[in-house]
Design an enzyme around this catalytic site. Sequence first.
Site, PDB file in Angstrom:
ATOM      1  N   ASN A 164      46.232  37.998  40.545  1.00  0.00           N
ATOM      2  CA  ASN A 164      44.380  38.344  40.676  1.00  0.00           C
ATOM      3  C   ASN A 164      44.425  37.903  42.641  1.00  0.00           C
ATOM      4  O   ASN A 164      45.073  37.341  43.218  1.00  0.00           O
ATOM      5  CB  ASN A 164      43.866  37.566  40.098  1.00  0.00           C
ATOM      6  CG  ASN A 164      41.859  37.696  39.994  1.00  0.00           C
ATOM      7  OD1 ASN A 164      42.217  38.645  40.018  1.00  0.00           O
ATOM      8  ND2 ASN A 164      41.724  36.564  39.781  1.00  0.00           N
TER       9      ASN A 164
ATOM     10  N   HIS B  93      40.751  36.290  45.321  1.00  0.00           N
ATOM     11  CA  HIS B  93      40.169  35.551  44.455  1.00  0.00           C
ATOM     12  C   HIS B  93      38.921  35.637  45.942  1.00  0.00           C
ATOM     13  O   HIS B  93      39.745  35.047  46.362  1.00  0.00           O
ATOM     14  CB  HIS B  93      40.239  34.521  43.480  1.00  0.00           C
ATOM     15  CG  HIS B  93      38.635  33.609  43.467  1.00  0.00           C
ATOM     16  ND1 HIS B  93      37.531  34.178  42.826  1.00  0.00           N
ATOM     17  CD2 HIS B  93      38.693  32.686  44.258  1.00  0.00           C
ATOM     18  CE1 HIS B  93      36.668  33.217  42.626  1.00  0.00           C
ATOM     19  NE2 HIS B  93      36.908  32.415  43.622  1.00  0.00           N
TER      20      HIS B  93
ATOM     21  N   SER C 284      42.888  34.147  48.341  1.00  0.00           N
ATOM     22  CA  SER C 284      43.138  34.220  47.731  1.00  0.00           C
ATOM     23  C   SER C 284      44.223  35.037  46.912  1.00  0.00           C
ATOM     24  O   SER C 284      43.430  35.358  45.771  1.00  0.00           O
ATOM     25  CB  SER C 284      43.291  32.728  46.490  1.00  0.00           C
ATOM     26  OG  SER C 284      42.594  31.732  47.979  1.00  0.00           O
TER      27      SER C 284
ATOM     28  N   ASP D 270      40.577  31.823  37.661  1.00  0.00           N
ATOM     29  CA  ASP D 270      40.782  31.402  39.140  1.00  0.00           C
ATOM     30  C   ASP D 270      41.635  30.626  39.497  1.00  0.00           C
ATOM     31  O   ASP D 270      41.309  29.482  40.324  1.00  0.00           O
ATOM     32  CB  ASP D 270      38.843  31.270  39.648  1.00  0.00           C
ATOM     33  CG  ASP D 270      38.652  32.796  39.758  1.00  0.00           C
ATOM     34  OD1 ASP D 270      39.376  33.723  39.899  1.00  0.00           O
ATOM     35  OD2 ASP D 270      37.463  32.252  39.593  1.00  0.00           O
TER      36      ASP D 270
HETATM   37  C1  GRF Z   1      37.144  41.601  45.919  1.00  0.00           C
HETATM   38  O1  GRF Z   1      35.988  40.587  46.675  1.00  0.00           O
HETATM   39  C2  GRF Z   1      37.321  40.475  45.082  1.00  0.00           C
HETATM   40  O2  GRF Z   1      38.653  39.679  45.749  1.00  0.00           O
HETATM   41  C3  GRF Z   1      37.124  40.207  44.279  1.00  0.00           C
HETATM   42  O3  GRF Z   1      35.947  41.314  43.395  1.00  0.00           O
HETATM   43  C4  GRF Z   1      36.093  42.673  44.507  1.00  0.00           C
HETATM   44  C5  GRF Z   1      37.128  44.036  44.789  1.00  0.00           C
HETATM   45  O4  GRF Z   1      36.285  44.686  45.466  1.00  0.00           O
HETATM   46  N1  GRF Z   1      37.920  39.730  43.092  1.00  0.00           N
HETATM   47  P1  GRF Z   1      36.813  46.495  45.329  1.00  0.00           P
HETATM   48  O5  GRF Z   1      36.368  47.085  43.895  1.00  0.00           O
HETATM   49  O6  GRF Z   1      38.091  45.889  44.828  1.00  0.00           O
HETATM   50  O7  GRF Z   1      35.969  46.838  46.675  1.00  0.00           O
END
Ligand code: GRF
Length: 216
Positions: A110, A112, A139, A148
Amino acid sequence: MTSRKKAVVLISGSGSNLQAFIDHINDGQLELDITLVISNKPDAFGLERATKAGIETDCLNHKEFDSRLSFDHALMQRIDETHADIVILAGFMRILTAEFVNHYRGRLVNIHPSLLPKYPGVDTHQRAINAGDEWHGASIHFVVPEVDAGPIILQGQLKLTDNDTASSLQQRIHTIEHQLYPQALSWFSADRLTIKNNKVLLDGETSAKQLQTFEV
Ligand code: GRF
């Protein structure tokens, strides 16, 4: 020669991280086959990005399931049909059950938008501003049942400026996410990552490469 790893990417929205994977694969910088992109939202723009790149897509609308677990079971079934080596959460806005997470332990990742363990959950950019933090970032981590949390593969950081708003920070962090996530995936693809005592090692050791500083 080992064969390229197969990935399933889970999204809910724009899919700009997915686009970064596609671009890095097309440029030859990332050796990975994305065999399927799944969204839990029918209107996720990332589905269009995948289709344009010739990647199979599917939508499992969580609203059509009567429980979190029944949704996760359907998701698992769909993912496992592809024999995925890795499941990549890229803006997938659903909390996953422990059963799902444990099923993919060590191959579920993932991203975050904070320097974990700081600011799990939402509003990370505003929270970093409110706290007067000098650094903020993103991260990439292996997923464990706690939200998370989980062993961190790679972090990217940048300095906050006096002018930063939650929105400007979000944009700056997004820029570095698009470099960090493909990098982390390339390490996974090349079998360079191991988890020991809840820490991720790169080539068998903790590496300075796992915390990168950006000027964007
Ligand atoms: C990213 O900012 C990520 O950190 C969070 O969701 C957002 C996804 O953006 N978990 P995208 O859909 O890849 O543009």
